[in-house]
Write a protein that holds these residues in place. Sequence first.
Motif, short mmCIF file in Angstrom:
data_model
loop_
_atom_site.label_atom_id
_atom_site.label_comp_id
_atom_site.label_asym_id
_atom_site.label_seq_id
_atom_site.Cartn_x
_atom_site.Cartn_y
_atom_site.Cartn_z
N GLU A 160 0.84 -1.20 0.00
CA GLU A 160 0.00 0.00 0.00
C GLU A 160 0.88 1.26 0.00
O GLU A 160 0.59 2.22 -0.72
N GLN A 163 2.20 1.73 -3.48
CA GLN A 163 1.19 2.32 -4.37
C GLN A 163 1.03 3.82 -4.11
O GLN A 163 0.91 4.61 -5.05
N TRP A 166 4.05 5.59 -5.50
CA TRP A 166 4.00 5.63 -6.96
C TRP A 166 3.03 6.71 -7.42
O TRP A 166 3.33 7.48 -8.33
#
Length: 181
Positions: A160, A163, A166
């Motif tokens: 998580e 992500q 990113w």
Amino acid sequence: MDIQPLLDHFNQLSAEEQTKEVYAHFGLAVYFGQALEQQLANMLIFDQLFQVKPATPAEYTAIFEEHAAAGKPADILAVAAQLAYQLSDEDRDELRRLLVSRRFLADSYFKVHAQRLLQPELKSQIVADFVGFQNRCRQLHGQLQQYQQQYVQRTSVDPELLQQTWATVVRDAQRTLSAMA
């Protein structure tokens, strides 16, 4: 990718179509080089973010801008990637060569090889150069993805968090590119 069928097709084209095809492959080669360079920048940004853990937006922005400009020499970038992601010496050297080649393609290829474009029998060599470069970039891209996966496993980065990081990198890249336009 086997380039022989591509070259066979290329040799059947008219001179004008061949020239267009040369420039199309040039664009693809530069694109693949830029994509590889961006992949490397993202890898180095991730490593610094997870190592430094910036406390303020300004610290985060400094890390992002350090790698977003791609102004560092290829040798330094390749060694930084090797240290962070434990690249093999062979992959480090190939990364360095591809970064240098990408800059050469974008800045000097047609200055140095202008005569090839003017000689019909040598145009296929230009296409072969560009396709060969694209293939090398594709291959190294796959290798770098494996190094990234190993990095995530080795450092136990929370998926998580990865992500979220990113998404932040993509947002900041878009913001930086918009400001430059």
